[in-house]
Scaffold this motif. Structure first.
Motif: not given
Length: 69
Positions: A9-10, A39-41, A43
């Protein structure tokens, strides 16, 4: 069959190094599964790119993207 499941996660800053080391090992891994959860990126993208570039012959891989952890 030996499977390695990596929850992430991230982890965009770390996932490529992690997967490169796994792929360089002499372990009898056959399947790698990266579960990118919430995830906010980038990954998942980095995981896919790394596995395409470094995955040993005979191994399989999957990157799952889940909206939530």
């Amino acid at each position: 069959m030996l499977s390695v499941i990596i929850p992430a996660s991230n982890e965009a800053g770390y996932i490529s190094d992690c997967l490169q080391h796994l792929c360089a090992s002499d372990a009898a891994v056959v399947q790698v599964i990266v579960v990118a959860n919430g995830c906010r990126d980038a990954t998942a993208r980095f995981a896919r790119e790394t596995l395409v570039a470094h995955q040993p012959a005979g191994w399989t891989s999957t990157v799952l993207e889940l909206a939530q952890g």
